[in-house]
Design a protein around this motif. Structure first.
Motif, short mmCIF file in Angstrom:
data_model
loop_
_atom_site.label_atom_id
_atom_site.label_comp_id
_atom_site.label_asym_id
_atom_site.label_seq_id
_atom_site.Cartn_x
_atom_site.Cartn_y
_atom_site.Cartn_z
N TYR A 8 0.83 -1.19 0.00
CA TYR A 8 0.00 0.00 0.00
C TYR A 8 0.87 1.25 0.00
CZ TYR A 8 -3.58 -3.32 1.32
OH TYR A 8 -4.43 -4.39 1.34
N CYS A 9 0.48 2.21 -0.82
CA CYS A 9 1.08 3.54 -0.81
C CYS A 9 0.13 4.43 -0.03
CB CYS A 9 1.27 4.04 -2.25
SG CYS A 9 1.87 5.74 -2.31
N VAL A 10 0.60 4.95 1.09
CA VAL A 10 -0.24 5.78 1.96
C VAL A 10 0.30 7.20 1.95
CG1 VAL A 10 -1.16 6.08 4.29
CG2 VAL A 10 -0.69 3.78 3.43
N ARG A 11 -0.57 8.14 1.62
CA ARG A 11 -0.19 9.56 1.64
C ARG A 11 -0.99 10.23 2.75
NH1 ARG A 11 -1.03 8.03 -3.64
NH2 ARG A 11 0.82 8.05 -4.93
N PHE A 12 -0.24 10.92 3.65
CA PHE A 12 -0.90 11.64 4.74
C PHE A 12 -0.12 12.90 5.07
CE2 PHE A 12 2.04 8.66 6.68
CZ PHE A 12 2.64 9.38 7.68
N ILE A 13 -0.81 13.83 5.71
CA ILE A 13 -0.20 15.11 6.07
C ILE A 13 0.23 15.05 7.53
CG2 ILE A 13 -0.60 17.58 6.36
CD1 ILE A 13 -2.48 17.41 3.96
#
Length: 108
Positions: A8-13
């Motif tokens: 999984y590629c997870v993008r978060f701030i």
């Protein structure tokens, strides 16, 4: 034939930065409002060229078994065929990423 593990590629701030990391497991946490990320994937250490952004992330997550990310900080989660290069980029000024407001706007 053995089933390949999902990636999984997870993008978060996090602190006005957009984190893009790769991991093997993403699931809702028992702590309300959080996602759990496990099995972080970073590039091979035998590579001649070293990406400073990836190295920074690898150091930040070294020794971390599981990370809890607030659901409202998650921008996107993708199941991918193979991992890419983890990175941190500036989320300010980007037209594609907008943080959800933490407080409702004041009424006039």
């Amino acid at each position: 034939m053995k089933k390949q593990e999902s990636i999984y590629c997870v993008r978060f701030i996090n602190q006005d930065k957009l984190y893009e990391i790769y991991c093997q497991h993403v699931y809702p946490s028992d702590m309300f409002g959080f996602l759990e990320l496990e099995g972080f994937i970073f590039g091979e250490r035998s590579q001649v060229l070293v990406d400073p952004g990836e190295e920074r992330l690898a150091k930040e997550f070294s020794g971390v078994k599981r990370s809890f990310v607030p659901m409202h900080a998650v921008v996107r989660i993708d199941e991918v065929e193979k991992e890419g290069t983890p990175k941190i980029s500036d989320s300010k000024g980007s037209a594609t990423v907008t943080a959800f407001p933490a407080t409702p706007p004041k009424k006039s």
